[in-house]
Design an enzyme around this catalytic site. Structure first.
Site, PDB file in Angstrom:
ATOM      1  N   LYS A  44      25.242  -6.335  10.128  1.00 24.95           N
ATOM      2  CA  LYS A  44      23.998  -5.557  10.051  1.00 24.95           C
ATOM      3  C   LYS A  44      23.088  -5.822  11.251  1.00 24.95           C
ATOM      4  O   LYS A  44      22.596  -4.873  11.885  1.00 24.95           O
ATOM      5  CB  LYS A  44      23.276  -5.907   8.748  1.00 24.95           C
ATOM      6  CG  LYS A  44      21.848  -5.427   8.652  1.00 24.95           C
ATOM      7  CD  LYS A  44      21.247  -5.797   7.327  1.00 24.95           C
ATOM      8  CE  LYS A  44      21.185  -7.280   7.094  1.00 24.95           C
ATOM      9  NZ  LYS A  44      20.238  -7.960   8.008  1.00 24.95           N
ATOM     10  N   THR A  45      22.839  -7.095  11.562  1.00 27.98           N
ATOM     11  CA  THR A  45      21.931  -7.416  12.662  1.00 27.98           C
ATOM     12  C   THR A  45      22.492  -6.923  13.990  1.00 27.98           C
ATOM     13  O   THR A  45      21.750  -6.449  14.863  1.00 27.98           O
ATOM     14  CB  THR A  45      21.672  -8.930  12.717  1.00 27.98           C
ATOM     15  OG1 THR A  45      21.195  -9.372  11.445  1.00 27.98           O
ATOM     16  CG2 THR A  45      20.641  -9.261  13.772  1.00 27.98           C
ATOM     17  N   ASP A 230      14.793  -3.238   8.742  1.00 27.89           N
ATOM     18  CA  ASP A 230      15.870  -4.125   8.296  1.00 27.89           C
ATOM     19  C   ASP A 230      15.602  -4.552   6.851  1.00 27.89           C
ATOM     20  O   ASP A 230      14.457  -4.571   6.394  1.00 27.89           O
ATOM     21  CB  ASP A 230      15.927  -5.344   9.218  1.00 27.89           C
ATOM     22  CG  ASP A 230      17.134  -6.220   8.955  1.00 27.89           C
ATOM     23  OD1 ASP A 230      18.097  -5.745   8.316  1.00 27.89           O
ATOM     24  OD2 ASP A 230      17.133  -7.386   9.400  1.00 27.89           O
ATOM     25  N   GLU A 231      16.672  -4.916   6.133  1.00 30.12           N
ATOM     26  CA  GLU A 231      16.557  -5.374   4.735  1.00 30.12           C
ATOM     27  C   GLU A 231      15.751  -4.377   3.896  1.00 30.12           C
ATOM     28  O   GLU A 231      14.864  -4.750   3.122  1.00 30.12           O
ATOM     29  CB  GLU A 231      15.920  -6.769   4.672  1.00 30.12           C
ATOM     30  CG  GLU A 231      16.662  -7.842   5.448  1.00 30.12           C
ATOM     31  CD  GLU A 231      17.968  -8.273   4.792  1.00 30.12           C
ATOM     32  OE1 GLU A 231      18.338  -7.701   3.748  1.00 30.12           O
ATOM     33  OE2 GLU A 231      18.630  -9.166   5.348  1.00 30.12           O
ATOM     34  N   GLN A 261      22.100  -6.117  -2.734  1.00 26.32           N
ATOM     35  CA  GLN A 261      21.399  -7.365  -2.445  1.00 26.32           C
ATOM     36  C   GLN A 261      19.894  -7.258  -2.698  1.00 26.32           C
ATOM     37  O   GLN A 261      19.116  -8.045  -2.150  1.00 26.32           O
ATOM     38  CB  GLN A 261      21.664  -7.789  -0.991  1.00 26.32           C
ATOM     39  CG  GLN A 261      23.128  -8.074  -0.701  1.00 26.32           C
ATOM     40  CD  GLN A 261      23.361  -8.588   0.705  1.00 26.32           C
ATOM     41  OE1 GLN A 261      22.915  -9.689   1.061  1.00 26.32           O
ATOM     42  NE2 GLN A 261      24.035  -7.799   1.520  1.00 26.32           N
ATOM     43  N   ARG A 617      27.441 -15.811   0.384  1.00 27.80           N
ATOM     44  CA  ARG A 617      26.919 -16.738   1.396  1.00 27.80           C
ATOM     45  C   ARG A 617      28.025 -17.635   1.942  1.00 27.80           C
ATOM     46  O   ARG A 617      27.827 -18.285   2.973  1.00 27.80           O
ATOM     47  CB  ARG A 617      25.813 -17.634   0.813  1.00 27.80           C
ATOM     48  CG  ARG A 617      24.588 -16.957   0.229  1.00 27.80           C
ATOM     49  CD  ARG A 617      23.969 -15.966   1.157  1.00 27.80           C
ATOM     50  NE  ARG A 617      24.449 -14.615   0.900  1.00 27.80           N
ATOM     51  CZ  ARG A 617      24.311 -13.602   1.721  1.00 27.80           C
ATOM     52  NH1 ARG A 617      23.738 -13.769   2.890  1.00 27.80           N
ATOM     53  NH2 ARG A 617      24.762 -12.403   1.400  1.00 27.80           N
TER      54      ARG A 617
END
Length: 763
Positions: A44-45, A230-231, A261, A617
């Site tokens: 994503k980043t 983002d997010e 998420q 994670r």
């Protein structure tokens, strides 16, 4: 516009070769709204930073016309660092990259006059807001006991996150009417003080951006040509209004997130925003990033198994090309101490295999679980750090209770007495405290001595003097009770007699509930101490417990550079580790159910998403543990494995028993026979026995080893022994000068304990 039509859009060659096809589609997209569903570990980043770099290089967009917002400083700093590497520090300096709050603060410095602020406005933190609310309630003559300030502030924050001003706040019942009245006065005081709270930063920026007849509004709406979020699954309604307003001129709004998420509903996030994005932007292009680059195939399949039953999620299939890796180890433990022993043994073995401490993480659902885990790590000198919270014994409510206990043991401890003299609030103001301290200094006496013998010399008025006398009487009453009560019962008496619990109950906020749970957990710590003292043949005393806590604090000097991380799953989002241990995966704990209330469907859905976040994670090794019996919040309860465990595909799981449970007599409530075999010697997990996979709703029980004394245990250094509470351990020394002999035994997860020999059995 379907993703296939994007293939002709330009992407820098040096970027293109680092992207898969969906990532390339997201980076290449130029104009119009774009929705990127980015699964866990899908890059994503990289997509966000490469997209910005591509806009700058291929489309010659000026950097100051690009805005990228996210939710944490960590994420913003990482994004900026990657952009500096891609396009250089000079270009990055002109980009608008930051959190929502930092971005809005920067905008308000320019457009402050529109909302009635001066440019040098200040931002009030939580403590400032509470102090201001206290002033408001006092001015309005509102009873703080009936309308706790924290509860009113919580309601006001909720209104602001929904974008509601004082005049728009609901007034359907007397409490809401008082909240609306307090909200209006609170905002007036903020403006008078030239101040804002954190929610105001966004709310004021929205009002500027949405002001249609304002020059400032028109300027702000046209300021940015491209807006990236983002997010996005963490957005609340007022944040969504902000980015829609900022992108209203060009419609170049790119949002990146994952509804799987979305785990922050309790602080205003609304998962319906990301799921409904295409209803608001019918012409939006949708790209799904579904390939996970982070985790082993077994971990990805386990996480997908947990999230797939979610009823309302946007359909997507997380997959990976990574090898299967190790199986997911699901560990059945006897109780929370046995679970902690397994965790510590696993961590210790990982460290011995050369794994760096920073690549190991221990997760739990709620902070109250951390105490037993902390004590277990300390017992074997494993350095750790708590992320997103404070150490258990450093929490304010725990320090308050310890201060009361210390004053009862040693009333001349001025530091502790001054900490509690007005905690909970009993009307003893700072002016009175200052007079008492000045008198103690003048007479060279302790504060307690002044309260007992020299109160008349303090120059207090009649009302303050009565309140101080009442506090002195409370201490005398508790000191009298301390002669008859054990440490745990005395602590419980302190919580009740001081009104500490009542004050927290009146607040009626999630924070207050958590503090009450921590106090109950401390009662569990005191009970553990009493049990251990009795097992070692020593009487439990208040002084003994306080010495134990003090020694724990003294040796807890940890190196920031090499520590195992402990955190709630909420704090873990956005992080990743080679080894992850998820503890307490049991019904009513994960998914969490508070106050014995039934979980509503929305709660279960969010807890399922939280489980998905926990599992994703991990990169290489994933351990998931549950206990048959757990003592938490001062209550012992029998536990069932979480429903989420039954959703994990059986072929990626290795069900095992902890050493403590396998050393006791156990019964497994499944139709298959108990199959036993030793774990492979090279595994990172502790030595365990294989366990057939349980059917849904079935769980492991244990028949407790008899606690009757035994006379047939030959004790010498190195002997392996068992104890009913501490499990299996190894004798380090034996004291034979007393009868019966006393052994010093090291128990994993508990440390060294002095145990009367008759309470030990051969291992």
């Amino acid at each position: 516009m379907p993703p296939s039509s994007l293939t002709s859009a330009p992407v820098l060659p040096e970027l293109e070769e680092l992207l898969n096809e969906p990532q390339r589609d997201a980076v290449a997209h130029k104009d119009g709204p774009l929705m990127v569903f980015a699964g866990a570990g899908s890059g994503k980043t990289r997509v966000i930073t490469f997209r910005i770099a591509n806009l700058l290089a291929c489309h010659r967009v000026p950097p100051y016309r690009i805005l990228a917002v996210t939710f944490t400083n960590k994420a913003a700093n990482e994004m900026r660092s990657r952009l500096e590497h891609l396009v250089g520090a000079d270009v990055t300096r002109d980009l608008w990259v930051g959190t929502f709050h930092a971005t809005c603060a920067r905008l308000l410095r320019r457009y402050h006059e529109v909302v009635g602020l001066a440019r040098d406005f200040v931002i009030y933190d939580d403590a400032d807001q509470r102090a201001l609310m206290n002033r408001v309630l006092k001015a309005l003559r509102i009873d703080e006991k009936r309308f706790p300030p924290k509860m009113l502030l919580s309601m006001i924050h909720g209104y602001k996150q929904q974008g509601l001003g004082p005049s728009e706040a609901p007034q359907n019942d007397p409490f809401e009417k008082v909240a609306a009245q307090a909200y209006e006065a609170f905002q007036k005081h903020l403006l008078t003080a030239n101040a804002v709270d954190f929610d105001d930063l966004i709310l004021h920026a929205v009002r500027v951006a949405e002001a249609r007849e304002s020059i400032a509004g028109a300027e702000l709406r046209s300021r940015f040509r491209y807006v990236l979020v983002d997010e996005f699954q963490d957005a609340n309604p007022i944040q969504y209004r902000l980015v829609k307003a900022l992108a209203s001129e060009h419609h170049n709004l790119c949002v990146v997130g994952d509804d799987d998420q979305s785990i922050y509903r309790w602080r205003g996030a609304d998962v319906r925003i990301i799921r409904g994005f295409q209803r608001d932007f019918a012409d939006a292009t949708t790209v799904k990033l579904e390939e996970n680059y982070r985790s082993s195939s077994n971990i990805v399949r386990a996480a997908l198994g947990v999230i797939q039953p979610s009823r309302e999620r946007v359909p997507k299939e997380l997959f990976t090309s990574n090898p299967p890796g190790e199986p997911i180890r699901v560990i059945a433990a006897r109780d929370e101490r046995d679970e902690a022993a397994f965790v510590v043994t696993t961590v210790r073995q990982a460290l011995e295999h050369g794994v760096e401490p920073r690549q190991i993480a221990i997760f739990y659902r709620i902070h109250a679980q951390s105490r037993v885990l902390e004590e277990a790590l300390r017992s074997e000198n494993v350095p750790y750090q708590i992320i997103g919270g404070t150490r258990f014994f450093d929490r304010a409510e725990i320090k308050d209770l310890l201060a009361y206990l210390r004053v009862l043991a040693n009333p001349r401890s001025d530091v502790d007495l001054l900490r509690i003299i007005n905690v909970p609030a009993r009307g003893i103001g700072q002016a009175s405290v200052d007079r008492i301290v000045a008198t103690a200094n003048r007479l060279d006496k302790s504060v307690y001595d002044v309260l007992q013998q020299h109160l008349d010399a303090c120059g207090l008025g009649s009302s303050p003097a009565k309140r101080v006398l009442s506090f002195r009487g409370l201490l005398e009453h508790l000191r009298d009770r301390s002669q008859d009560l054990g440490p745990r019962d005395l602590a419980e008496q302190v919580i009740d007699a001081t009104g500490y619990a009542t004050a927290l109950q009146r607040e009626n906020t999630p924070e207050a509930d958590a503090r009450l749970e921590n106090l109950r957990e401390m009662l569990g710590s005191l009970q553990d101490y009493e049990d251990e003292a009795e097992a070692s043949g020593e009487p439990p005393t208040l002084e003994g417990y306080l010495e134990r806590v003090a020694l724990v604090s003294d040796i807890d000097q940890l190196d920031d550079g090499g520590r195992v991380s402990m955190m709630t799953v909420h704090a873990a989002k956005g992080l990743e580790f080679d080894i992850v241990l998820v503890t307490g995966v049991e019904e009513d704990l994960f998914p969490y159910r508070s106050n014995s209330s039934l979980l509503d469907p929305g709660d279960v859905e969010e807890e399922r998403r939280l489980g998905y976040v926990a599992l994703t994670r991990a990169r290489k090794f994933l351990f998931v543990s549950h206990a048959a019996v757990r003592t938490i919040f001062g209550t012992t309860r029998y536990c069932r494995p979480s429903r989420f465990l039954t959703d994990i595909p059986p072929d990626v799981v290795e069900d095992t028993l902890s050493p403590g449970l396998s050393s006791a007599r156990i019964r497994v409530d499944v139709t298959a026979e108990l199959a036993s075999q030793r774990a492979r010697s090279h595994d990172l997990g502790a030595e365990t026995n294989r366990l057939p996979r349980a059917e849904p709703g079935r769980y492991v029980e244990r028949d407790i080893v008899d606690a009757e004394p035994s006379d047939d245990v030959p004790l010498e250094r190195g002997t392996r022994v068992k104890h009913v509470k501490f499990g299996e351990g190894q004798v380090e020394s034996v004291e034979t000068t007393v009868s019966p002999p006393v052994a010093v035994v090291f128990f994993p997860g508990w440390g060294k304990k002095r145990i009367v020999a008759t309470f030990l059995r051969p291992a």
